[in-house]
Design a protein around this motif. Structure first.
Motif, PDB file in Angstrom:
ATOM      1  N   ASN A  43       0.856  -1.189   0.000  1.00  0.00           N
ATOM      2  CA  ASN A  43       0.000   0.000   0.000  1.00  0.00           C
ATOM      3  C   ASN A  43       0.891   1.237   0.000  1.00  0.00           C
ATOM      4  OD1 ASN A  43       0.497   0.899   2.874  1.00  0.00           O
ATOM      5  ND2 ASN A  43      -0.375  -1.131   3.264  1.00  0.00           N
ATOM      6  N   LEU A  45       1.257   3.711   2.156  1.00  0.00           N
ATOM      7  CA  LEU A  45       1.963   4.024   3.402  1.00  0.00           C
ATOM      8  C   LEU A  45       3.229   3.179   3.526  1.00  0.00           C
ATOM      9  CD1 LEU A  45       1.950   5.727   5.941  1.00  0.00           C
ATOM     10  CD2 LEU A  45       0.564   3.959   7.037  1.00  0.00           C
ATOM     11  N   GLU A  46       3.128   1.905   3.194  1.00  0.00           N
ATOM     12  CA  GLU A  46       4.300   1.031   3.219  1.00  0.00           C
ATOM     13  C   GLU A  46       5.344   1.512   2.205  1.00  0.00           C
ATOM     14  OE1 GLU A  46       5.286  -3.637   2.380  1.00  0.00           O
ATOM     15  OE2 GLU A  46       3.362  -3.171   3.323  1.00  0.00           O
ATOM     16  N   THR A  49       7.344   4.370   3.665  1.00  0.00           N
ATOM     17  CA  THR A  49       8.292   3.844   4.647  1.00  0.00           C
ATOM     18  C   THR A  49       9.507   3.236   3.952  1.00  0.00           C
ATOM     19  OG1 THR A  49       6.506   3.410   6.205  1.00  0.00           O
ATOM     20  CG2 THR A  49       8.568   2.229   6.566  1.00  0.00           C
ATOM     21  N   VAL A  67      -5.346   1.157   3.073  1.00  0.00           N
ATOM     22  CA  VAL A  67      -4.501   1.959   3.968  1.00  0.00           C
ATOM     23  C   VAL A  67      -4.216   3.332   3.377  1.00  0.00           C
ATOM     24  CG1 VAL A  67      -2.395   2.093   5.349  1.00  0.00           C
ATOM     25  CG2 VAL A  67      -3.470  -0.136   4.936  1.00  0.00           C
ATOM     26  N   MET A  68      -3.502   3.409   2.240  1.00  0.00           N
ATOM     27  CA  MET A  68      -3.263   4.666   1.540  1.00  0.00           C
ATOM     28  C   MET A  68      -3.268   4.379   0.048  1.00  0.00           C
ATOM     29  SD  MET A  68       0.007   7.285   1.577  1.00  0.00           S
ATOM     30  CE  MET A  68      -0.163   7.696   3.313  1.00  0.00           C
ATOM     31  N   GLU A  72      -2.771   9.538  -3.059  1.00  0.00           N
ATOM     32  CA  GLU A  72      -2.193  10.165  -1.877  1.00  0.00           C
ATOM     33  C   GLU A  72      -0.713   9.815  -1.740  1.00  0.00           C
ATOM     34  OE1 GLU A  72      -2.678  10.483   2.960  1.00  0.00           O
ATOM     35  OE2 GLU A  72      -4.240   9.454   1.829  1.00  0.00           O
ATOM     36  N   ALA A  73      -0.379   8.554  -1.976  1.00  0.00           N
ATOM     37  CA  ALA A  73       1.019   8.136  -1.866  1.00  0.00           C
ATOM     38  C   ALA A  73       1.891   8.873  -2.881  1.00  0.00           C
ATOM     39  CB  ALA A  73       1.134   6.628  -2.064  1.00  0.00           C
ATOM     40  N   ARG A  76       2.424  12.479  -1.793  1.00  0.00           N
ATOM     41  CA  ARG A  76       3.356  12.569  -0.662  1.00  0.00           C
ATOM     42  C   ARG A  76       4.787  12.258  -1.085  1.00  0.00           C
ATOM     43  NH1 ARG A  76       0.560   9.925   4.533  1.00  0.00           N
ATOM     44  NH2 ARG A  76       2.634  10.358   5.381  1.00  0.00           N
TER      45      ARG A  76
END
Length: 132
Positions: A43, A45-46, A49, A67-68, A72-73, A76
């Protein structure tokens, strides 16, 4: 390289952000002889990271994930790493989706089912953009 893979991406790393097993297997088989280091995230968010801890040369990003999501990812990622190429690859191709993906900051948009030659050529284009 084996299997007549037409490019050598040794020394390059690709982050694949995909939540489905079928798509993960597709990329694993399609890119196995590229020489690139393949990193995986399930996802957005992962993916963020992983980008904090690894040098990545290109991101293949799905849009519809838990999750995301990919929009959005991508936004960001581009805030922190504006020069990192992000190629959106998705089956989620409703009217306006491509526009929203570019608005989020993606560099290219490919719809599924992916044509292997188009995918590989697009990755090659962005991995070596600006190199002679």
């Amino acid at each position: 390289m084996q299997d007549n893979f037409k490019y050598d991406w040794s020394g390059k790393s690709i982050l694949i952000v995909e939540d489905t097993i079928t798509s993960n297997l597709y990329f694993k088989v399609a890119l196995k002889n590229s020489g690139a280091l393949l990193l995986w995230a399930e996802n957005g968010l992962e993916a963020i990271t992983i980008l904090d801890d690894n040098k990545v040369d290109l991101v293949l990003m799905d849009l519809d994930m838990p999750v995301m999501n990919g929009y959005e990812a991508t936004a960001r990622i581009k805030e922190v790493l504006p020069d990192l190429p992000v190629i959106i690859q998705t089956a989620y191709v409703l009217s306006g989706e491509e526009h929203l993906a570019y608005e989020a900051g993606c560099d290219a948009f490919l719809s599924k089912p992916l044509r292997l030659d188009s995918l590989i050529d697009k990755i090659q284009e962005f991995l070596f953009l600006g190199e002679s």
